[in-house]
Design an enzyme around this catalytic site. Structure first.
Site, short mmCIF file in Angstrom:
data_model
loop_
_atom_site.label_atom_id
_atom_site.label_comp_id
_atom_site.label_asym_id
_atom_site.label_seq_id
_atom_site.Cartn_x
_atom_site.Cartn_y
_atom_site.Cartn_z
N LYS A 156 0.85 -1.19 0.00
CA LYS A 156 0.00 0.00 0.00
C LYS A 156 0.89 1.24 0.00
CE LYS A 156 -4.05 2.01 2.32
NZ LYS A 156 -4.96 1.95 3.47
N SER A 172 -10.04 -0.20 6.71
CA SER A 172 -9.47 -0.10 5.37
C SER A 172 -8.83 -1.37 4.82
CB SER A 172 -8.41 1.01 5.34
OG SER A 172 -9.05 2.26 5.39
N SER A 186 -9.65 1.99 2.56
CA SER A 186 -8.81 2.72 1.66
C SER A 186 -7.77 1.87 0.93
CB SER A 186 -8.08 3.83 2.44
OG SER A 186 -7.28 3.27 3.45
#
Lengths: 444, 473
Positions: free
Chosen positions: A43, A145, A120
């Protein structure tokens, strides 16, 4: 698959679905171990040395970290191949990966390009679903997330106990809530990654100095006599009917394999969870984002005016709307005169929510609920949501995140539109192995 | 609102840099080498790079606890750090890690020389911001340069109650504080920063206070406050209204000037720093630190006057300097304490001051002083010779006994030899002798001086005096 092929395949997928902010053209395998030649996507908010890392934001464009996050050091040692940085809501501010940084592309759902990946960690989950080679993603969760996009993309995502995995090298959203965790196609891969990245880190004060179990040994382990509590509040109003059915089928599967099922009520979490979460997260975020001012790293411009004007200009131009919203609300909630009513009170409510969970875990080993109240929404539906409606999407996930409890989302089937549905299990602190044990029993 | 009665009311906020090896939250060295390049003693933590995390330096905490113990402060049960948010180029994160609601320690006190007690509101820990460099001075520079070498240095902030009633007291307070810090060995006066913000008001303006920022050094405190008292009095006399404001001290011009007048409480939006865990300040830990606490200056002073029977004035000077005090304690076990005190207080400090040195900068050891003072006690050398030996010792160490022998510096005790020198001197200074005879006692000193010179200081002045008197009459 050889590395070059992996990269060309990754680029092909990315071109269609926008899962990456950066792809490494010639990644190197350094160590040797349990992740030999496994492609790992990271990420964007996790620092990889010398690889542009910007937490999905425009203000950090061009920023290349000078050090590897602890999790990156650990996976390199095990022979992982880091292929690139995955798309996300800027700084993790979102539930659909639609709040990407200015000028950046929104990742598309692997099952329907009209729909969101969830957020996210959207790029991480979407790419995990689409990858055609052995791949594990490193995601990150503050309020849901990891499990939210895992659920929307039909993959497995595990968010660990707060402090189980070092945050060293994780760009901060809300430090008291942030966790790094794995997303993969199978529970076994998630367990393998967790085993490698979990554990104490002297560089990170909030990590727990507790032994790391061999999580992979809990795969498919007998769940006879495991007590599972159904969170009553998670099956009420606002949950899609078809989704509810599938999750209930999942619960039956667990019961058929010997688990004892009972009802558990978490009224406080239901009533105050979202508000408490957003207050604390925004307060912390507004201080964390202060350092981004166009001075030491990331985006910069010709200096005009005094430093106040310069910082304001950069921050006005480069932050997206959601970042600004959270900075403003977060700053407001910790100002003198409001601080007691918002920040301090939220911290107190959080302690009560933790208490509520702790009492529940005196009765049961796991809690079960849907991960999200709905399947991946269409972009045009998301556009119509107010910020508040947006935040309410996290109803089911903020609880364990606030309490720092480990939770996992596993795919439990699809709806009539063939969109995946996720079932969420939550365990007591440091009981990740119980999550792995039970969730592996739900895999086909 | 406190009801003040004194003519002047002063409160201080003092920042002290602690003498640790590394910075407060990272492993960068705290103190640089001379002439180091800017922004070289830095890392991702003290530069505030995204993803970096602070790790608390336990040594700094121990140092701060020592200060709390030395000032009889009440130590908190937990150490909690907060974020103080404001935008400034010297702030690597645009927030400073400091302490807010619960400081490390509260309710301490420090005694002035006059024995008056000054209360301490709090002692807390925080990180130092970076240094701003104004290439063309603070007012005229078009830009500033930022040097992060200092960023993250460990500081303690000491906040006093408004108990000080004169600039002199403020100066003495700073002196007492520095003495404590040096005794605790948590501060290095030569390379650690100590600076103060002073709040000052006078009765005539109903105690409307001005805050003077960033005064460095204890002499400067007194100067700045004296200036400020005079300024405030003059303004009142001229019928002007004193306003609450923040002022700066210009040391070169010797004036304070207004920085800003609209004083609203700055809003720093404090939150607890969630990157750091709360640390239990356990009784066990505090007791462990208590065991390492040295005897402090005021304790030594009491001991020197009571147990060693040294005059208060002398004991004060010696006890203020830890190195001198320890020297005295060692030397007085071997020679008469009064003699030891006299020679350490007068001669040793005189020679050190003259050479602008501190004891630690020289090779002078306790054994040197003991040997020297024993020679005096046994009347083997005169005080004049001993003075000369100390002057040489400040430069470098040598074997005193051998030196005295080699240079033939033993006291001349042969009466015949001294008489001979005295007779010569009387001949050489007939005028002085006449004056002495006429009743001018002091004139004899001149003749004594000649004899001393002839004997190269080896004769005892007292003895010479007696012989001369005998010879002249």
């Amino acid at each position: 698959m050889d590395i070059n092929k992996i990269i060309s395949e990754t680029k092909k997928i990315d071109k269609e679905y926008h899962y990456f902010n950066t792809i490494d053209d010639s990644p190197k395998k350094e160590g040797n171990g349990n992740l030999n030649n496994v492609a790992v996507s990271v990420k964007d908010c996790i620092c990889v040395k010398d690889m542009e890392s910007r937490a999905g934001s425009k203000i950090l464009s061009t920023y290349k970290p000078v050090f590897d996050a602890t999790v990156i050091q650990r996976i390199r040692k095990e022979g992982a191949v880091i292929i690139g940085k995955t798309a996300q809501d800027a700084f993790g501010f979102g539930s659909f990966s639609t709040n990407v940084g200015k000028d950046m592309k929104i990742p598309l759902n692997p099952f329907d390009k009209e729909r969101a990946c969830g957020g996210s960690s959207g790029g991480a989950a979407g790419f995990t679903q689409k990858s055609t080679f052995k791949h594990i993603a490193l995601g990150q969760s503050t309020g849901g997330s990891i499990v939210a996009p895992a659920s929307f993309c039909g993959v497995v995502g595990l968010c660990p106990t707060y402090g189980r995995i070092s945050r060293y090298g994780l760009m901060d959203y809300a430090n008291s809530l942030d966790k790094i965790g794995p997303i993969a196609k199978t529970v076994e891969e998630v367990a393998l990654m967790l085993e490698i990245i979990a554990g104490y880190d002297e560089k990170e004060s909030t990590t727990l100095n507790e032994p790391v179990p061999k999580y992979t040994s809990y795969i498919k382990k007998d769940i006879k006599n495991l007590k599972i509590g159904i969170i009553k509040e998670a099956f009420g109003k606002g949950i899609e009917a078809e989704l509810k059915e599938k999750v209930e089928e999942g619960i039956k599967m667990l019961e058929q394999q010997g688990a004892k099922i009972e009802d558990i009520s978490l009224p406080l979490t239901k009533k105050y969870g979202v508000e408490t979460y957003y207050l604390l997260a925004m307060c912390e975020a507004s201080t964390n984002l202060a350092k981004f001012c166009g001075m030491r790293y990331g985006a910069s411009e010709q200096i005009k005016g005094n430093f106040n004007e310069y910082f304001s200009n950069i921050r006005s131009d480069y932050f997206n709307d959601e970042s600004k919203r959270r900075i403003i609300i977060g700053t407001f909630a910790r100002m003198a005169g409001y601080r007691d009513a918002y920040y301090i009170k939220a911290a107190k409510v959080r302690a009560k929510i933790i208490d509520e969970y702790k009492k529940a875990f005196e009765k049961v080993d796991l809690l079960v609920s849907p991960t999200m109240p709905f399947v991946a929404p269409r972009f045009k539906e998301i556009e119509k949501l107010s910020p508040l409606q947006n935040y309410m999407a996290d109803t089911l996930t903020v609880g364990p995140n606030l309490a720092g409890l480990p939770h996992i989302s596993v795919p439990i089937g699809t709806n009539k539109d063939k969109m995946p549905i996720g079932l969420m299990l939550t365990a007591d602190h440091l009981k990740e192995e119980t999550l792995i044990q039970a969730s592996s029993k739900l895999e086909k | 609102m406190v009801n003040f009665t004194s003519d002047i009311v002063i409160g201080l906020e003092i920042h002290v840099e602690l003498k640790t090896d590394s910075k407060l939250f990272c492993s960068c060295k705290r103190s640089g080498t001379e002439g180091e390049e800017p922004n070289t003693r830095t890392c991702q933590v003290c530069l505030g790079h995204p993803g970096s995390k602070p790790v608390l330096n336990k040594k700094a905490v121990e140092f701060a606890i020592k200060l709390a113990l030395a000032t009889d402060s009440k130590i908190a049960e937990e150490l909690i750090f907060s974020r103080k948010s404001y935008f400034y180029p010297d702030m690597s994160k645009n927030y400073q890690i400091t302490q807010y609601e619960v400081p490390l320690a509260t309710d301490g006190k420090i005694k002035l020389e006059s024995k008056k007690e000054i209360g301490l509101v709090r002692i807390h820990m925080e990180e130092d911001p970076a240094a701003l460099v104004h290439p063309a001075g603070m007012k005229d520079s078009k830009y500033v340069l930022v040097d992060y070498n200092r960023s993250g240095d460990p500081l303690v902030e000491v906040v006093t109650k408004p108990d000080l009633t004169s600039p002199g007291e403020a100066r003495d307070f700073m002196k007492q504080l520095i003495t404590i810090l040096e005794y605790l060995e948590i501060f290095d006066v030569d390379n650690c920063i100590i600076k103060a913000d002073a709040n000052i008001s006078i009765k005539e303006s109903s105690y409307t206070r001005a805050e003077i920022k960033n005064i460095t050094g204890f002499k400067e405190i007194e100067r700045a406050l004296n200036y400020e008292v005079a300024r405030q009095k003059k303004e009142v006399e001229e019928g002007k209204k004193i306003v609450q404001e923040t002022r700066a001290w210009d040391s070169e011009k010797g004036i304070t000037f207004s920085l800003r007048t609209k004083e609203t409480e700055a809003d720093y939006g404090y939150i607890v720093d969630p990157n750091l865990v709360k640390i239990d300040l356990t009784k066990e830990w505090i007791n462990e630190i208590k065991k390492q606490m040295p005897e402090l200056a005021h304790e030594k002073l009491a001991k020197f006057t009571k147990e060693h029977g040294i005059k208060e004035e002398m004991a004060k000077v010696i006890s203020k300097d830890k190195a001198l005090a320890e020297m005295f304690e060692a030397v007085s076990t071997a020679v008469n304490p009064e003699l030891a005190a006299k020679w350490i207080r007068r001669e040793l400090t005189r020679v050190l001051n003259y050479n602008k040195k501190k004891l630690k900068d020289t090779e002078i050891k306790e054994s040197h002083m003991i040997e020297l003072l024993k020679l005096i006690e046994e009347k083997k050398i005169t005080e004049t010779v001993a003075q000369r030996i100390i002057e040489k010792l400040v430069e470098k160490s040598f074997d005193i006994g051998r030196y005295v022998k080699e240079q033939g510096l033993e006291t001349v005790s042969d009466q015949g030899e001294i008489e001979k020198l005295c007779k010569e001197a009387i001949k050489e200074a007939p005028q002085a002798v006449e004056e002495y005879k006429a009743g001018k006692e002091k004139a004899l000193n001149f003749v004594v001086g000649i004899v001393m010179k002839k004997s190269r200081g080896k004769a005892s002045p007292k003895e010479v005096n007696e012989i001369l008197k005998k010879l002249i009459y």
